[in-house]
Design an enzyme around this catalytic site. Structure first.
Site, PDB file in Angstrom:
ATOM      1  N   LYS A   1       2.393  -5.212   8.626  1.00  0.00           N
ATOM      2  CA  LYS A   1       1.778  -4.547   7.487  1.00  0.00           C
ATOM      3  C   LYS A   1       0.260  -4.471   7.704  1.00  0.00           C
ATOM      4  O   LYS A   1      -0.272  -5.129   8.568  1.00  0.00           O
ATOM      5  CB  LYS A   1       2.072  -5.320   6.196  1.00  0.00           C
ATOM      6  CG  LYS A   1       3.552  -5.261   5.826  1.00  0.00           C
ATOM      7  CD  LYS A   1       3.862  -5.937   4.488  1.00  0.00           C
ATOM      8  CE  LYS A   1       2.918  -5.612   3.403  1.00  0.00           C
ATOM      9  NZ  LYS A   1       2.761  -4.171   3.156  1.00  0.00           N
TER      10      LYS A   1
ATOM     11  N   THR B   1       4.159   4.910   0.188  1.00  0.00           N
ATOM     12  CA  THR B   1       5.497   4.669  -0.356  1.00  0.00           C
ATOM     13  C   THR B   1       5.384   3.959  -1.709  1.00  0.00           C
ATOM     14  O   THR B   1       6.075   4.308  -2.667  1.00  0.00           O
ATOM     15  CB  THR B   1       6.346   3.830   0.625  1.00  0.00           C
ATOM     16  OG1 THR B   1       6.173   4.348   1.946  1.00  0.00           O
ATOM     17  CG2 THR B   1       7.822   3.880   0.269  1.00  0.00           C
TER      18      THR B   1
ATOM     19  N   ASP C   1       4.763  -1.175   7.777  1.00  0.00           N
ATOM     20  CA  ASP C   1       4.571  -0.275   8.923  1.00  0.00           C
ATOM     21  C   ASP C   1       5.719  -0.418   9.912  1.00  0.00           C
ATOM     22  O   ASP C   1       6.094   0.548  10.579  1.00  0.00           O
ATOM     23  CB  ASP C   1       3.225  -0.570   9.581  1.00  0.00           C
ATOM     24  CG  ASP C   1       2.085  -0.354   8.597  1.00  0.00           C
ATOM     25  OD1 ASP C   1       1.959   0.777   8.100  1.00  0.00           O
ATOM     26  OD2 ASP C   1       1.367  -1.314   8.295  1.00  0.00           O
TER      27      ASP C   1
ATOM     28  N   GLU D   1      -2.057  -8.379   0.180  1.00  0.00           N
ATOM     29  CA  GLU D   1      -0.593  -8.232   0.191  1.00  0.00           C
ATOM     30  C   GLU D   1       0.074  -9.573   0.518  1.00  0.00           C
ATOM     31  O   GLU D   1       1.081  -9.945  -0.094  1.00  0.00           O
ATOM     32  CB  GLU D   1      -0.182  -7.176   1.219  1.00  0.00           C
ATOM     33  CG  GLU D   1      -0.580  -5.774   0.786  1.00  0.00           C
ATOM     34  CD  GLU D   1      -0.357  -4.709   1.847  1.00  0.00           C
ATOM     35  OE1 GLU D   1      -0.327  -3.545   1.472  1.00  0.00           O
ATOM     36  OE2 GLU D   1      -0.220  -5.044   3.033  1.00  0.00           O
TER      37      GLU D   1
ATOM     38  N   ASP E   1       6.699  -3.729  -1.970  1.00  0.00           N
ATOM     39  CA  ASP E   1       5.661  -3.207  -1.075  1.00  0.00           C
ATOM     40  C   ASP E   1       6.306  -2.495   0.119  1.00  0.00           C
ATOM     41  O   ASP E   1       7.485  -2.709   0.423  1.00  0.00           O
ATOM     42  CB  ASP E   1       4.768  -4.360  -0.586  1.00  0.00           C
ATOM     43  CG  ASP E   1       3.439  -3.866  -0.024  1.00  0.00           C
ATOM     44  OD1 ASP E   1       3.204  -2.638   0.026  1.00  0.00           O
ATOM     45  OD2 ASP E   1       2.620  -4.727   0.372  1.00  0.00           O
TER      46      ASP E   1
HETATM   47  C1  5RP Z   1      -0.922  -1.313   3.463  1.00  0.00           C
HETATM   48  C2  5RP Z   1       0.441  -1.576   3.967  1.00  0.00           C
HETATM   49  C3  5RP Z   1       1.494  -0.552   3.695  1.00  0.00           C
HETATM   50  O1  5RP Z   1       2.545  -1.158   3.015  1.00  0.00           O
HETATM   51  C4  5RP Z   1       1.967   0.025   4.997  1.00  0.00           C
HETATM   52  O2  5RP Z   1       0.853   0.498   5.726  1.00  0.00           O
HETATM   53  C5  5RP Z   1       2.961   1.163   4.778  1.00  0.00           C
HETATM   54  O3  5RP Z   1       2.293   2.231   4.188  1.00  0.00           O
HETATM   55  P1  5RP Z   1       3.006   3.613   3.892  1.00  0.00           P
HETATM   56  O4  5RP Z   1       3.971   3.383   2.785  1.00  0.00           O
HETATM   57  O5  5RP Z   1       1.863   4.536   3.494  1.00  0.00           O
HETATM   58  O6  5RP Z   1       3.677   4.070   5.164  1.00  0.00           O
HETATM   59  O7  5RP Z   1       0.732  -2.570   4.579  1.00  0.00           O
HETATM   60  O8  5RP Z   1      -1.842  -2.273   3.910  1.00  0.00           O
END
Ligand code: 5RP
Length: 228
Positions: free
Chosen positions: A97, A34, A87, A106, A84
């Site tokens: 996350k 994302t 999940d 992060e 950011d």
């Molecule tokens: C990476 C993260 C991401 O923000 C989380 O996994 C979401 O990822 P995506 O946008 O690919 O669904 O915490 O460590």
């Protein structure tokens, strides 16, 4: 009813996040598919920002490929905004996350930012955190010990692997993905597990929760605002 794909929803919310970028400032940038859409959108206004602090080597490369200057976290005292993904996010702005293994950096960049803007599609919004296996970054010598501690609380921790080898984070540590949790008190849970010896970072973001979530739905991008 619109039939936007997951990829199109991510593009939509990545573009919507541009309005949170503060001109003239250094921006905190997260990690994941994302956020990649957000970085791509950021290219169109890159001349308006001084640069970015990035939460992973992958995002750093993507930002630099677009000509956006990336600052070391130590060069910056405070960031106005951190953008950011997540999940999972609950209705209070607490998140899981670390699906992309970038949770430690992060959390550091989020802690250094005045506002966390989470960008996600509607599938990420939950009542209670824990269905998504919780990523926990652990120092390798503590993997078995931490696995046993999760087992004692009724959860199952599995070492994240790729091609038969443990996945290493940008910090050279390993990841446990923990299933079987229902995290009803995210602050208490984050406090407790963060103190286990060998745990570098737990993927519960309750102390560094989101203030805003831009949620991509079939009806467009919705804005959720959280207290605290
Ligand atoms: C990476 C993260 C991401 O923000 C989380 O996994 C979401 O990822 P995506 O946008 O690919 O669904 O915490 O460590």
């Amino acid at each position: 009813m619109s039939t936007l794909s997951q990829d199109e929803l991510k593009t939509l919310v990545g573009q919507a996040a541009l309005k949170y970028v503060v001109p003239g400032e250094i921006l905190g940038v997260g990690t994941g598919s994302t956020v990649n859409k957000f970085i791509d959108a950021l290219a169109s206004i890159k001349d308006q920002i001084t640069g970015a602090v990035s939460s992973s080597l992958a995002s750093t490369q993507r930002l630099q490929a677009l000509g956006i200057k990336v600052f070391d976290c130590n060069e910056v005292t405070e960031l106005a905004v951190y953008i950011d993904g997540a999940d999972e996010i609950d209705h209070q702005g607490n998140m899981i996350k670390g699906g992309g293994a970038a949770l430690t950096r992060e959390k550091i960049v989020a802690a250094q930012s005045r506002q966390f803007v989470c960008i996600a599609d509607a599938s990420k919004l939950v009542q209670c955190l824990g269905k998504f296996p919780l990523p926990v970054e652990v120092i390798p010598m503590a993997i078995q010990r931490v696995t046993r501690q999760f087992k004692a609380m009724g959860a199952i921790a599995v070492l994240r692997q790729k091609d038969g080898q443990p996945v290493l984070t940008d910090n050279g540590q390993q990841i446990l993905d923990v299933s079987g949790l229902q995290i009803t008190d995210p602050l208490a849970f984050e406090s407790q597990v963060s103190q286990w010896p060998g745990v570098v970072t737990i993927g519960v973001f309750a102390y560094q929760k989101a203030q805003v979530c831009l949620l991509a739905t079939a009806d467009g991008v919705k804005t959720l605002r959280f207290q605290g």
